[in-house]
Design a protein around this motif. Structure first.
Motif, mmCIF file in Angstrom:
data_model
loop_
_atom_site.group_PDB
_atom_site.id
_atom_site.type_symbol
_atom_site.label_atom_id
_atom_site.label_comp_id
_atom_site.label_asym_id
_atom_site.label_seq_id
_atom_site.Cartn_x
_atom_site.Cartn_y
_atom_site.Cartn_z
ATOM 1 N N VAL A 62 0.749 -0.851 -0.016
ATOM 2 C CA VAL A 62 0.076 -0.278 0.179
ATOM 3 C C VAL A 62 0.950 1.249 -0.085
ATOM 4 O O VAL A 62 0.109 2.250 0.302
ATOM 5 N N GLY A 63 2.265 1.535 -0.067
ATOM 6 C CA GLY A 63 2.971 1.982 0.162
ATOM 7 C C GLY A 63 3.162 3.144 1.258
ATOM 8 O O GLY A 63 2.848 2.315 1.963
ATOM 9 N N LEU A 64 2.665 3.999 1.146
ATOM 10 C CA LEU A 64 3.485 5.578 1.791
ATOM 11 C C LEU A 64 1.178 5.693 2.955
ATOM 12 O O LEU A 64 1.076 5.870 3.760
ATOM 13 N N ALA A 65 0.516 4.479 2.365
ATOM 14 C CA ALA A 65 -0.736 5.250 3.251
ATOM 15 C C ALA A 65 -0.973 4.682 4.464
ATOM 16 O O ALA A 65 -1.817 5.563 5.426
ATOM 17 N N GLN A 66 -0.457 4.152 5.113
ATOM 18 C CA GLN A 66 -0.480 3.841 6.596
ATOM 19 C C GLN A 66 0.389 5.964 7.279
ATOM 20 O O GLN A 66 -0.269 5.867 8.234
ATOM 21 N N PHE A 67 1.208 5.754 6.092
ATOM 22 C CA PHE A 67 1.969 7.215 7.118
ATOM 23 C C PHE A 67 1.059 8.211 7.141
ATOM 24 O O PHE A 67 0.740 9.399 7.304
ATOM 25 N N GLU A 68 -0.246 8.191 6.329
ATOM 26 C CA GLU A 68 -1.086 9.208 5.671
ATOM 27 C C GLU A 68 -1.839 9.240 6.395
ATOM 28 O O GLU A 68 -2.892 10.242 6.876
ATOM 29 N N LYS A 69 -1.796 7.956 7.097
ATOM 30 C CA LYS A 69 -3.119 7.486 8.418
ATOM 31 C C LYS A 69 -2.748 8.164 9.287
ATOM 32 O O LYS A 69 -3.559 9.070 10.026
ATOM 33 N N PHE A 70 -1.345 8.388 9.429
ATOM 34 C CA PHE A 70 -0.984 8.285 11.064
ATOM 35 C C PHE A 70 -0.530 10.367 10.593
ATOM 36 O O PHE A 70 -1.431 10.601 11.698
ATOM 37 N N PHE A 71 -0.746 10.484 9.524
ATOM 38 C CA PHE A 71 -0.328 12.052 10.185
ATOM 39 C C PHE A 71 -1.791 12.859 9.725
ATOM 40 O O PHE A 71 -2.105 13.414 10.240
ATOM 41 N N ASN A 72 -2.864 12.406 9.095
ATOM 42 C CA ASN A 72 -4.120 12.516 9.626
ATOM 43 C C ASN A 72 -4.709 12.564 10.701
ATOM 44 O O ASN A 72 -6.527 12.814 10.422
ATOM 45 N N SER A 73 -4.335 11.488 11.406
ATOM 46 C CA SER A 73 -5.260 10.933 12.302
ATOM 47 C C SER A 73 -5.592 12.535 13.796
ATOM 48 O O SER A 73 -4.413 13.276 13.684
ATOM 49 N N TYR A 74 -6.308 12.304 14.422
ATOM 50 C CA TYR A 74 -6.394 13.776 15.226
ATOM 51 C C TYR A 74 -5.329 13.547 16.634
ATOM 52 O O TYR A 74 -5.165 14.254 17.093
ATOM 53 N N GLN A 75 -4.371 11.980 16.503
ATOM 54 C CA GLN A 75 -3.899 12.070 17.627
ATOM 55 C C GLN A 75 -2.324 11.815 17.408
ATOM 56 O O GLN A 75 -1.700 12.420 18.052
ATOM 57 N N PHE A 76 -2.029 12.643 15.759
ATOM 58 C CA PHE A 76 -0.445 12.559 15.392
ATOM 59 C C PHE A 76 -0.400 13.765 16.208
ATOM 60 O O PHE A 76 1.072 13.573 16.512
ATOM 61 N N GLU A 77 -0.673 14.739 16.506
ATOM 62 C CA GLU A 77 -0.432 16.085 16.544
ATOM 63 C C GLU A 77 -0.358 15.911 18.535
ATOM 64 O O GLU A 77 0.463 16.008 19.239
#
Length: 311
Positions: A62-77
């Protein structure tokens, strides 16, 4: 080609002469290969939608999909900033103290007193994390804790619950860690101070230097390379907040300040209701990349500013 063959011949001669030393190296090298490098093949889980029944190689890429999921998560910040704040707080507050303690102990002339202080400050390091957190819970217990009894005696009956306070969590985490590790952190600096040439102190005494001036101009410059290397290594672990202590001190009321990357990875990857191995691996890989970037950056700055660096 001649130089390559010559270097190979020189290496073979060196191995034959010191084969016992190379034999000692065999076990740690094997350990590094088996437990450090071979598991790096699992990093690709971060780029796949991993399913245990399909295995690593059979899972969908899935490439970078997991990283995008984390960066877009409300928990990331929240988890990123909490990790960064605790790390910076620990570094700024805790890094200078072993240096100061080592310099002070090295100045003590009474060997028995110095030995007693060293043993007392070393001992907390050997207390397990579970016991440390148990001590914290007992001391700050709102009913029977030492803090609550002192608070009632000096201030009033309404004792704040610091264990459930998101504001108090960083201070309790950092300063309990400083208490536990400061004494042990002096070991490397005491070893460096033991290598200071006594003639430098004698020359400074002849010139009329006070004990503080000798500490400032003889002892401190002598351990400055050690301080620099230690700082570089600490910066390489800037985002490496340990899991066990944070998780044991964590509760629903202080979660706003205590949720860090390591605990979040555990919850999304291994805890009940989690099981998203690819997502957890992607977060862990992101954390490792940040640590790698920090150690490279700090090492580069150190090499530019001074003559001391890791490479």
């Amino acid at each position: 080609m001649f130089q390559t063959r010559g270097s190979r011949k020189t290496l073979a001669i060196r191995v034959r002469r010191c084969w016992q030393l190379y034999l000692f190296l065999l076990l740690p090298v094997a350990y590094l290969i088996v437990f450090k490098y071979v598991p790096m093949l699992g990093i690709q889980i971060a780029f796949r939608q991993y399913a245990p029944r399909l295995g690593i190689w059979g899972s969908k890429w899935v490439g970078l999909a997991q990283f995008e999921k984390f960066f877009n998560s409300y928990q990331f910040e929240r988890v990123f900033l909490n990790t960064l704040k605790l790390s910076m707080y620990s570094l700024v507050a805790g890094f200078p103290l072993p240096i100061l303690l080592a310099l002070c102990l090295n100045s003590v002339r009474n060997k028995r007193y110095r030995s007693a202080v060293e043993n007392i400050t070393y001992m907390p390091y050997f207390i397990s994390t579970v016991v440390i957190v148990g001590i914290i819970n007992q001391v700050f217990n709102t009913r029977i804790g030492l803090f609550s009894m002192a608070y009632r005696a000096l201030i009033g009956p309404e004792v704040p619950d610091l264990l459930a306070s998101a504001t108090a969590f960083p201070h309790m985490y950092v300063w309990s860690g400083i208490w536990q590790s400061t004494g042990w952190g002096t070991v490397i600096y005491m070893a460096a101070l033991a290598g200071v040439d006594p003639e430098q102190h004698e020359a400074a005494l002849i010139d009329g230097a006070s004990r503080f001036q000798r500490l400032l101009h003889v002892d401190l410059p002598a351990i400055l390379p050690t301080i620099t290397i230690t700082l570089i290594l600490r910066c390489g672990q800037l985002m490496g907040i340990g899991f066990d202590k944070v998780y044991l001190m964590q509760n629903d009321l202080n979660l706003r300040a205590s949720e860090v990357i390591s605990t979040y990875v555990y919850k999304v990857g291994l805890s009940a209701g989690g099981g998203d191995f690819s997502y957890a691996t992607a977060i862990g890989l992101f954390n490792s990349v940040i640590n790698l970037a920090m150690i490279v950056l700090v090492n580069f700055i150190s090499r530019r500013v001074s003559d001391t660096s890791l490479w």
